[in-house]
Design a protein around this motif. Structure first.
Motif, PDB file in Angstrom:
ATOM      1  N   ILE A  32       0.840  -1.209   0.000  1.00  0.00           N
ATOM      2  CA  ILE A  32       0.000   0.000   0.000  1.00  0.00           C
ATOM      3  C   ILE A  32       0.867   1.249   0.000  1.00  0.00           C
ATOM      4  O   ILE A  32       0.589   2.219  -0.721  1.00  0.00           O
ATOM      5  CB  ILE A  32      -0.946  -0.008   1.223  1.00  0.00           C
ATOM      6  N   GLU A  33       1.936   1.247   0.789  1.00  0.00           N
ATOM      7  CA  GLU A  33       2.823   2.424   0.883  1.00  0.00           C
ATOM      8  C   GLU A  33       3.611   2.684  -0.395  1.00  0.00           C
ATOM      9  O   GLU A  33       3.780   3.822  -0.789  1.00  0.00           O
ATOM     10  CB  GLU A  33       3.832   2.219   2.021  1.00  0.00           C
ATOM     11  N   ARG A  34       4.104   1.613  -1.026  1.00  0.00           N
ATOM     12  CA  ARG A  34       5.057   1.783  -2.126  1.00  0.00           C
ATOM     13  C   ARG A  34       4.446   1.916  -3.511  1.00  0.00           C
ATOM     14  O   ARG A  34       5.096   2.422  -4.421  1.00  0.00           O
ATOM     15  CB  ARG A  34       6.023   0.597  -2.151  1.00  0.00           C
ATOM     16  N   VAL A  35       3.223   1.437  -3.689  1.00  0.00           N
ATOM     17  CA  VAL A  35       2.616   1.464  -5.016  1.00  0.00           C
ATOM     18  C   VAL A  35       1.815   2.753  -5.180  1.00  0.00           C
ATOM     19  O   VAL A  35       0.981   3.086  -4.341  1.00  0.00           O
ATOM     20  CB  VAL A  35       1.722   0.223  -5.237  1.00  0.00           C
ATOM     21  N   ASP A  36       2.077   3.467  -6.266  1.00  0.00           N
ATOM     22  CA  ASP A  36       1.412   4.753  -6.489  1.00  0.00           C
ATOM     23  C   ASP A  36      -0.084   4.599  -6.734  1.00  0.00           C
ATOM     24  O   ASP A  36      -0.876   5.386  -6.235  1.00  0.00           O
ATOM     25  CB  ASP A  36       2.047   5.475  -7.694  1.00  0.00           C
ATOM     26  N   ASP A  37      -0.475   3.602  -7.512  1.00  0.00           N
ATOM     27  CA  ASP A  37      -1.879   3.433  -7.897  1.00  0.00           C
ATOM     28  C   ASP A  37      -2.320   2.003  -7.591  1.00  0.00           C
ATOM     29  O   ASP A  37      -2.072   1.084  -8.372  1.00  0.00           O
ATOM     30  CB  ASP A  37      -2.034   3.737  -9.393  1.00  0.00           C
ATOM     31  N   LEU A  38      -2.971   1.825  -6.458  1.00  0.00           N
ATOM     32  CA  LEU A  38      -3.401   0.480  -6.057  1.00  0.00           C
ATOM     33  C   LEU A  38      -4.417  -0.117  -7.027  1.00  0.00           C
ATOM     34  O   LEU A  38      -4.552  -1.338  -7.109  1.00  0.00           O
ATOM     35  CB  LEU A  38      -4.005   0.503  -4.651  1.00  0.00           C
TER      36      LEU A  38
END
Length: 198
Positions: A32-38
């Protein structure tokens, strides 16, 4: 691979069910923290124990973000470099177990997170990438593993690690999950891997 720790093997519990849950919770948080667009993320579990782990991660990501990434399942049997079924080179009686592959969504442009239980030599992941690319070209491929035990033979590094558990080559890590084995646990077993391994 056996589903339970053999009774005659020396086995030591390294992670219990609670520790596995905490490790997966940490991985979900990092995704959740590292991915720009879940909304552009998919989870693909490598058969067999990566599949239930991917489903667990999906639930955790959804609980925390409100976004439920699609989940697929990938069998890599015919992409492994230690399986010679096509040319008849495999010894009789050692036929590989072929499981289902199901990726019911397009992967073009997605961040696909491959999910597996144990990362060892890296050969399983290389085979998984080969198998995945038959379904299209994702924007990127990331790797989440419950356990990294070291001894890499290929330049493969996980993006998300539940636990680093260094091992000897004369040992193996056995993961048991309630979905397949009726209990959760990660064990160190005092016997070598059956083949090249993940």
């Amino acid at each position: 691979m056996t589903t339970h720790v053999p009774e005659d093997a020396t086995a030591r519990l390294l992670l219990d069910g609670e520790a596995i849950s905490k490790a997966l919770s940490r991985i979900a948080h990092e995704i959740i923290e590292r991915v720009d667009d879940l909304d552009a993320v998919a989870l693909v579990g490598i058969q067999s124990r990566g599949a239930p782990l991917a489903s667990r991660l999906r639930r955790l990501v959804e609980e925390r973000s409100g976004v439920a990434p699609p989940v697929g399942v990938l069998d890599i049997t015919f992409h492994r470099d230690d399986v010679h079924v096509r040319d008849g080179g495999r010894p009789p009686g050692r036929q590989p177990v072929v499981r289902s592959t199901s990726i019911p969504f397009g992967i073009e442009g997605l961040t696909v997170v491959l999910v597996d239980d144990v990362l060892y030599t890296g050969r399983t992941i290389r085979a998984a990438i080969d198998a995945l690319l038959e379904f299209g070209r994702p924007a990127r491929v990331q790797l989440a593993v419950l356990v990294d035990r070291g001894h890499r033979e290929l330049p493969i590094r996980p993006d998300y690690i539940g636990k680093n558990l260094p091992t000897g080559r004369d040992e193996r890590i056995q993961v048991e999950l309630v979905e397949l084995d009726e209990r959760d646990g990660v064990y160190l077993v005092g016997e070598p891997e059956d083949g090249v391994g993940g």
